[in-house]
Design a protein around this motif. Structure first.
Motif, PDB file in Angstrom:
ATOM      1  N   ARG A   1       3.972  37.286  11.203  1.00  0.00           N
ATOM      2  CA  ARG A   1       5.213  37.769  10.601  1.00  0.00           C
ATOM      3  C   ARG A   1       5.989  36.624   9.974  1.00  0.00           C
ATOM      4  N   GLN A   2       5.978  35.494  10.632  1.00  0.00           N
ATOM      5  CA  GLN A   2       6.666  34.331  10.069  1.00  0.00           C
ATOM      6  C   GLN A   2       6.047  33.965   8.725  1.00  0.00           C
ATOM      7  N   VAL A   3       4.718  33.982   8.674  1.00  0.00           N
ATOM      8  CA  VAL A   3       4.039  33.652   7.419  1.00  0.00           C
ATOM      9  C   VAL A   3       4.402  34.678   6.349  1.00  0.00           C
ATOM     10  N   ALA A   4       4.335  35.955   6.724  1.00  0.00           N
ATOM     11  CA  ALA A   4       4.659  37.014   5.757  1.00  0.00           C
ATOM     12  C   ALA A   4       6.093  36.867   5.261  1.00  0.00           C
ATOM     13  N   ASP A   5       7.019  36.609   6.184  1.00  0.00           N
ATOM     14  CA  ASP A   5       8.427  36.512   5.793  1.00  0.00           C
ATOM     15  C   ASP A   5       8.650  35.322   4.865  1.00  0.00           C
ATOM     16  N   GLN A   6       7.998  34.199   5.167  1.00  0.00           N
ATOM     17  CA  GLN A   6       8.169  33.029   4.294  1.00  0.00           C
ATOM     18  C   GLN A   6       7.619  33.301   2.905  1.00  0.00           C
TER      19      GLN A   6
ATOM     20  N   SER B   1      -4.777  30.527  -1.203  1.00  0.00           N
ATOM     21  CA  SER B   1      -5.911  31.271  -0.647  1.00  0.00           C
ATOM     22  C   SER B   1      -5.776  31.341   0.874  1.00  0.00           C
ATOM     23  N   GLU B   2      -6.514  32.273   1.475  1.00  0.00           N
ATOM     24  CA  GLU B   2      -6.416  32.446   2.925  1.00  0.00           C
ATOM     25  C   GLU B   2      -6.731  31.148   3.662  1.00  0.00           C
ATOM     26  N   ARG B   3      -7.782  30.428   3.190  1.00  0.00           N
ATOM     27  CA  ARG B   3      -8.121  29.168   3.866  1.00  0.00           C
ATOM     28  C   ARG B   3      -7.016  28.133   3.699  1.00  0.00           C
ATOM     29  N   GLU B   4      -6.370  28.151   2.549  1.00  0.00           N
ATOM     30  CA  GLU B   4      -5.249  27.223   2.356  1.00  0.00           C
ATOM     31  C   GLU B   4      -4.098  27.560   3.295  1.00  0.00           C
TER      32      GLU B   4
ATOM     33  N   PRO C   1      -7.710  35.238  10.874  1.00  0.00           N
ATOM     34  CA  PRO C   1      -7.293  36.627  11.152  1.00  0.00           C
ATOM     35  C   PRO C   1      -5.780  36.796  11.082  1.00  0.00           C
ATOM     36  N   MET C   2      -5.042  35.808  11.552  1.00  0.00           N
ATOM     37  CA  MET C   2      -3.573  35.928  11.526  1.00  0.00           C
ATOM     38  C   MET C   2      -3.045  35.774  10.101  1.00  0.00           C
ATOM     39  N   VAL C   3      -3.689  34.910   9.316  1.00  0.00           N
ATOM     40  CA  VAL C   3      -3.315  34.813   7.901  1.00  0.00           C
ATOM     41  C   VAL C   3      -3.558  36.152   7.222  1.00  0.00           C
ATOM     42  N   ARG C   4      -4.683  36.757   7.504  1.00  0.00           N
ATOM     43  CA  ARG C   4      -5.004  38.046   6.876  1.00  0.00           C
ATOM     44  C   ARG C   4      -3.997  39.120   7.308  1.00  0.00           C
ATOM     45  N   GLU C   5      -3.586  39.040   8.566  1.00  0.00           N
ATOM     46  CA  GLU C   5      -2.569  39.974   9.061  1.00  0.00           C
ATOM     47  C   GLU C   5      -1.283  39.827   8.234  1.00  0.00           C
TER      48      GLU C   5
ATOM     49  N   LEU D   1       2.256  42.014   3.554  1.00  0.00           N
ATOM     50  CA  LEU D   1       2.801  41.932   2.195  1.00  0.00           C
ATOM     51  C   LEU D   1       2.227  43.032   1.313  1.00  0.00           C
ATOM     52  N   ARG D   2       0.961  43.366   1.538  1.00  0.00           N
ATOM     53  CA  ARG D   2       0.345  44.456   0.769  1.00  0.00           C
ATOM     54  C   ARG D   2       1.021  45.774   1.098  1.00  0.00           C
ATOM     55  N   MET D   3       1.253  45.984   2.385  1.00  0.00           N
ATOM     56  CA  MET D   3       1.854  47.262   2.787  1.00  0.00           C
ATOM     57  C   MET D   3       3.281  47.378   2.272  1.00  0.00           C
ATOM     58  N   ARG D   4       3.953  46.258   2.088  1.00  0.00           N
ATOM     59  CA  ARG D   4       5.301  46.304   1.525  1.00  0.00           C
ATOM     60  C   ARG D   4       5.262  46.402  -0.004  1.00  0.00           C
ATOM     61  N   GLY D   5       4.060  46.332  -0.571  1.00  0.00           N
ATOM     62  CA  GLY D   5       3.949  46.463  -2.026  1.00  0.00           C
ATOM     63  C   GLY D   5       4.299  45.191  -2.774  1.00  0.00           C
ATOM     64  N   LEU D   6       4.335  44.073  -2.071  1.00  0.00           N
ATOM     65  CA  LEU D   6       4.736  42.827  -2.734  1.00  0.00           C
ATOM     66  C   LEU D   6       3.569  42.132  -3.407  1.00  0.00           C
ATOM     67  N   VAL D   7       2.363  42.440  -2.949  1.00  0.00           N
ATOM     68  CA  VAL D   7       1.199  41.651  -3.330  1.00  0.00           C
ATOM     69  C   VAL D   7       0.014  42.574  -3.581  1.00  0.00           C
ATOM     70  N   ASP D   8      -0.790  42.238  -4.584  1.00  0.00           N
ATOM     71  CA  ASP D   8      -2.056  42.940  -4.796  1.00  0.00           C
ATOM     72  C   ASP D   8      -3.199  41.966  -4.573  1.00  0.00           C
ATOM     73  N   VAL D   9      -4.229  42.432  -3.894  1.00  0.00           N
ATOM     74  CA  VAL D   9      -5.348  41.552  -3.558  1.00  0.00           C
ATOM     75  C   VAL D   9      -6.562  41.973  -4.361  1.00  0.00           C
ATOM     76  N   GLU D  10      -7.265  41.010  -4.925  1.00  0.00           N
ATOM     77  CA  GLU D  10      -8.495  41.305  -5.663  1.00  0.00           C
ATOM     78  C   GLU D  10      -9.640  40.522  -5.048  1.00  0.00           C
ATOM     79  N   HIS D  11     -10.623  41.280  -4.621  1.00  0.00           N
ATOM     80  CA  HIS D  11     -11.776  40.696  -3.922  1.00  0.00           C
ATOM     81  C   HIS D  11     -12.446  39.644  -4.799  1.00  0.00           C
ATOM     82  N   GLY D  12     -12.624  38.460  -4.248  1.00  0.00           N
ATOM     83  CA  GLY D  12     -13.292  37.397  -4.993  1.00  0.00           C
ATOM     84  C   GLY D  12     -12.379  36.605  -5.905  1.00  0.00           C
ATOM     85  N   ARG D  13     -11.155  37.116  -6.121  1.00  0.00           N
ATOM     86  CA  ARG D  13     -10.247  36.417  -7.045  1.00  0.00           C
ATOM     87  C   ARG D  13      -9.027  35.818  -6.331  1.00  0.00           C
ATOM     88  N   GLY D  14      -8.415  36.578  -5.460  1.00  0.00           N
ATOM     89  CA  GLY D  14      -7.239  36.053  -4.784  1.00  0.00           C
ATOM     90  C   GLY D  14      -6.184  37.125  -4.604  1.00  0.00           C
TER      91      GLY D  14
END
Lengths: 252, 252
Positions: B12-17, B35-38, B48-52, B57-70
């Motif tokens: 949550r801290q990561v998401a909020d930041q 990127s997730e690794r970054e 797993p926590m980064v992905r969480e 952010l996805r569920m809040r509609g702030l971010v769109d994720v594209e497989h293989g791109r970012g």
DNA sequence: GAGTGGTCTAGACCACCTT
DNA sequence: AGGTGGTCTAGACCACTCA
């Protein structure tokens, strides 16, 4: 057990099977899902994947999860129908404002908490009220509750020159509500414009409206016009699982 | 880096930041997230926590994720305003139906695919059309596209006795649209009732409307009445990120 | 081929609710 | 005490995209 050869992710298979059981009624509203550890054994997958499956069901609004208790099939709530044509003068004079009127109709105990303040108009407010950005507007910020539960948020804004020296600047606007005060002050209302949109709630709205997961809000912006100009705008936010809006349009 | 002592979950801290960086514009619309690794290295938490965090952010509609791109900050789309009072006869006679009229106004290239079939009325349809459950209804199932993109789904149903022997049973209803055919057949429309609600889309709707995550749909049910009885009901589903509805109400 | 997100495992410990 | 869900780790391999 999941099919490892289908190419469909295991957690989706689990979610789909549970969703099917919900839609057939095999898992009835209010019924508990098997616990996460049970699902691990039932489907032969790891707990993170079980949790992924349950999260999908939560996002679809099929299931509510309670920490320490379990996951339960969501029970659909009751929807209140708001007749927007009730804004007409005849209906207005009978009650003390739209919300309190709805309360009578729907048979719940209403309460409203109001905060009044003065702001300067931003770009959007200025455009809708047809005033200059930076001009003063009176802001009436309201939280409407039914039986103690917050069900509606509303922020109305009026050009300051319209409200100066009237009860509109008080917490209590008196009998007939804000529109009655406007007309008393000589601003005879001719028509209302309502713009309806829907979106996911902000975190604050979700908390304030006590929204379950996967429930959007309906956002209504209403502008009240006299023959000359707009005299009020009202931003309303409603929980979409509790409200639907009803409009009657003449075929002319 | 996350604060391990605050009691707030790391993801949550990561998401909020990240959400804060998006709202300040530090991460502008269209910009890629690290990127997730970054993010794993940046915040010192597991993937797993980064992905969480990103999922939030996805569920809040702030971010769109594209497989293989970012993952990218979502760019708000353009909203089309639908004036519902356009259903009036004067406006109707000018064009070939509500949707094609909107197309002219909004300046896009419309196309509609129609399927026609006969059904028996279920409980809801019977109630709205004021007929007996089990009676035959004509169903016109439409998919509306703008510039090749599906933007609206509509299913309209009419009592069979109203449509028998008219162009309403054909794919093409002809000039003026379905309402013109109804009036031609002697069913003079007096008013429309519209009920507006919002909900999350079904998986089928999400696919058909190509909805991004966390975008609800607006569901409108319109019933058209003659002086005697309802003659048509229309269930419309609109993407809430592309449409808002506009109603003008007389103050009477 | 190197980087991205997607799926998955096998654990651990914590927080909450019930009895 | 013993169940529930919530947080978290440290890996592995796969699927997709782009140069």
């Amino acid at each position: 057990m999941v099919d490892r050869t289908s190419g469909v992710p295991a957690y989706r298979q689990v979610a789909d099977q549970l969703a099917a059981q919900i839609s057939t009624g095999e898992l009835a509203p209010g019924a508990p899902l098997p616990s996460e550890r049970e699902l691990v054994d039932l489907f032969g997958i790891s707990r993170p994947m079980v949790r992924e499956a349950v999260k999908l069901l939560r996002m679809r609004g099929l299931v509510d999860v309670e920490h320490g208790r379990g996951a339960f099939v969501r029970t659909p709530g009751q929807v209140v129908r708001l007749s927007r044509n009730r804004l007409t003068r005849a209906a207005r004079s009978l009650n003390k404002g739209a919300f309190l009127g709805d309360a009578d109709a729907a048979g719940f105990t209403p309460s409203v908490s109001v905060r009044v303040r003065v702001e300067t108009a931003d770009e959007r407010v200025a455009r809708l009220l047809e005033i200059e950005p930076g001009n003063e507007v009176l802001v009436r910020d309201r939280v409407m509750s039914a039986n103690g539960l917050v069900v509606q948020l509303a922020v109305s804004r009026l050009p300051r020159d319209v409200t100066l020296g009237t009860a509109l600047e008080e917490i209590e606007t008196g009998p007939g509500g804000a529109y009655a005060r406007l007309e008393q002050a000589g601003h005879v209302l001719v028509h209302f414009d309502e713009t309806v949109s829907a979106r996911m709630p902000s975190v604050e709205e979700q908390a304030q409206l006590q929204l379950p997961e996967a429930i959007p809000v309906i956002a209504v912006t209403r502008v009240a016009y006299t023959a000359d100009r707009p005299v009020e705008m009202n931003d309303m936010v409603l929980a979409a699982n509790r409200y639907e809006l009803h409009y009657r349009l003449p075929a002319e």
